[in-house]
Design a protein around this motif. Sequence first.
Motif, PDB file in Angstrom:
ATOM      1  N   GLY A 139       0.762  -1.236   0.000  1.00 18.45           N
ATOM      2  CA  GLY A 139       0.000   0.000   0.000  1.00 18.45           C
ATOM      3  C   GLY A 139       0.796   1.292   0.000  1.00 18.45           C
ATOM      4  O   GLY A 139       0.206   2.365  -0.101  1.00 18.45           O
ATOM      5  N   SER A 140       2.114   1.226   0.121  1.00 18.27           N
ATOM      6  CA  SER A 140       2.901   2.463   0.129  1.00 18.27           C
ATOM      7  C   SER A 140       4.349   2.122  -0.155  1.00 18.27           C
ATOM      8  O   SER A 140       4.766   0.971  -0.014  1.00 18.27           O
TER       9      SER A 140
ATOM     10  N   SER B 174       5.967   0.591   2.754  1.00 18.95           N
ATOM     11  CA  SER B 174       5.726  -0.821   3.051  1.00 18.95           C
ATOM     12  C   SER B 174       6.782  -1.687   2.365  1.00 18.95           C
ATOM     13  O   SER B 174       6.942  -2.855   2.709  1.00 18.95           O
TER      14      SER B 174
ATOM     15  N   THR C 256      -0.418   2.880  -4.175  1.00 18.06           N
ATOM     16  CA  THR C 256      -0.054   4.012  -3.342  1.00 18.06           C
ATOM     17  C   THR C 256      -0.657   5.300  -3.880  1.00 18.06           C
ATOM     18  O   THR C 256      -1.062   5.356  -5.041  1.00 18.06           O
TER      19      THR C 256
ATOM     20  N   LYS D  90      -5.634   8.356  -0.077  1.00 17.78           N
ATOM     21  CA  LYS D  90      -5.967   7.637   1.151  1.00 17.78           C
ATOM     22  C   LYS D  90      -6.107   8.623   2.318  1.00 17.78           C
ATOM     23  O   LYS D  90      -5.419   9.655   2.319  1.00 17.78           O
TER      24      LYS D  90
ATOM     25  N   TYR E 124      -7.708   1.666  -4.049  1.00 20.07           N
ATOM     26  CA  TYR E 124      -7.924   0.219  -3.949  1.00 20.07           C
ATOM     27  C   TYR E 124      -9.032  -0.242  -4.888  1.00 20.07           C
ATOM     28  O   TYR E 124      -8.926  -1.306  -5.517  1.00 20.07           O
TER      29      TYR E 124
ATOM     30  N   ALA F 132      -3.928  -6.599   1.486  1.00 18.57           N
ATOM     31  CA  ALA F 132      -3.140  -5.372   1.442  1.00 18.57           C
ATOM     32  C   ALA F 132      -2.111  -5.392   2.566  1.00 18.57           C
ATOM     33  O   ALA F 132      -2.340  -5.984   3.626  1.00 18.57           O
TER      34      ALA F 132
ATOM     35  N   GLU G 196      -0.006  -2.554   4.658  1.00 15.96           N
ATOM     36  CA  GLU G 196       0.043  -1.107   4.875  1.00 15.96           C
ATOM     37  C   GLU G 196       0.887  -0.768   6.104  1.00 15.96           C
ATOM     38  O   GLU G 196       0.857  -1.490   7.100  1.00 15.96           O
TER      39      GLU G 196
ATOM     40  N   GLY H  75      -3.745   4.117   5.466  1.00 20.91           N
ATOM     41  CA  GLY H  75      -3.712   3.074   4.456  1.00 20.91           C
ATOM     42  C   GLY H  75      -4.558   1.880   4.846  1.00 20.91           C
ATOM     43  O   GLY H  75      -5.255   1.293   4.006  1.00 20.91           O
TER      44      GLY H  75
ATOM     45  N   CYS I 173      -6.284  -6.709   5.475  1.00 20.81           N
ATOM     46  CA  CYS I 173      -5.071  -5.892   5.559  1.00 20.81           C
ATOM     47  C   CYS I 173      -4.146  -6.354   6.671  1.00 20.81           C
ATOM     48  O   CYS I 173      -4.574  -6.574   7.812  1.00 20.81           O
TER      49      CYS I 173
END
Length: 221
Positions: free
Chosen positions: A7-8, A11, A111, A147, A153, A169, A171, A176, A187
Amino acid sequence: MTSILFGSISSLADTSELQRWAFNKAFADHGLDWSWDREDYREMLRGNGGADRVRQYAEQRGEQVDADAIHAAKSEAFRDSLRKDGAEARPGVVETVSAAKSLGMRVGLVTTTSPENVEALLTALSPALGRDDFDLVLDTTAVETTKPDPAVYAKALAELGEEPGACVAIEDNVGGVQAAKAAGVACIAFPNANTADHDFSAADSRVDRLDPADVTGLLEA
């Protein structure tokens, strides 16, 4: 098919302290006497949006600044450092991506940071991890809202042709996690060094390092 959605960029590699350094450099370059220490920054990371943080901080101080220009300078300093020093993947990330691919799963990076930051991070991580390792890469240009809005997403699910229940996911921040869960995606919270004390209770699980078994186990569940 099933998919793992990182997610980023943090991450993949813990860039949080580098980002704080870049903010402080941008402040100095703009002639500001601001300096965000680590405790201050940890609190700021409870929300999303770098330029918004600058605006809010200026308002608290009763000052007027060009938040977008400062944030652009911060981003350039961040990318310059990545180009110069490279980056190291977080524990278990490379192994998890490799395991997912060997199992026929797809891997995405979902992201809402800039495409330039994404490219800089993936280049810095190469050859251990690069753009070719991802079946889908989305950045802030893919959606109108960032986000914790789940739009990115929803976009990822549509492009991959996946149902939310077929994805997990990963995060590193609360916003996130909120975005993933709002999209119906399970998640795993994977906090970075500066979000470790945040409330990740909304996540399905929390880990300090990635293990392919944790990811596939959550998909099976």
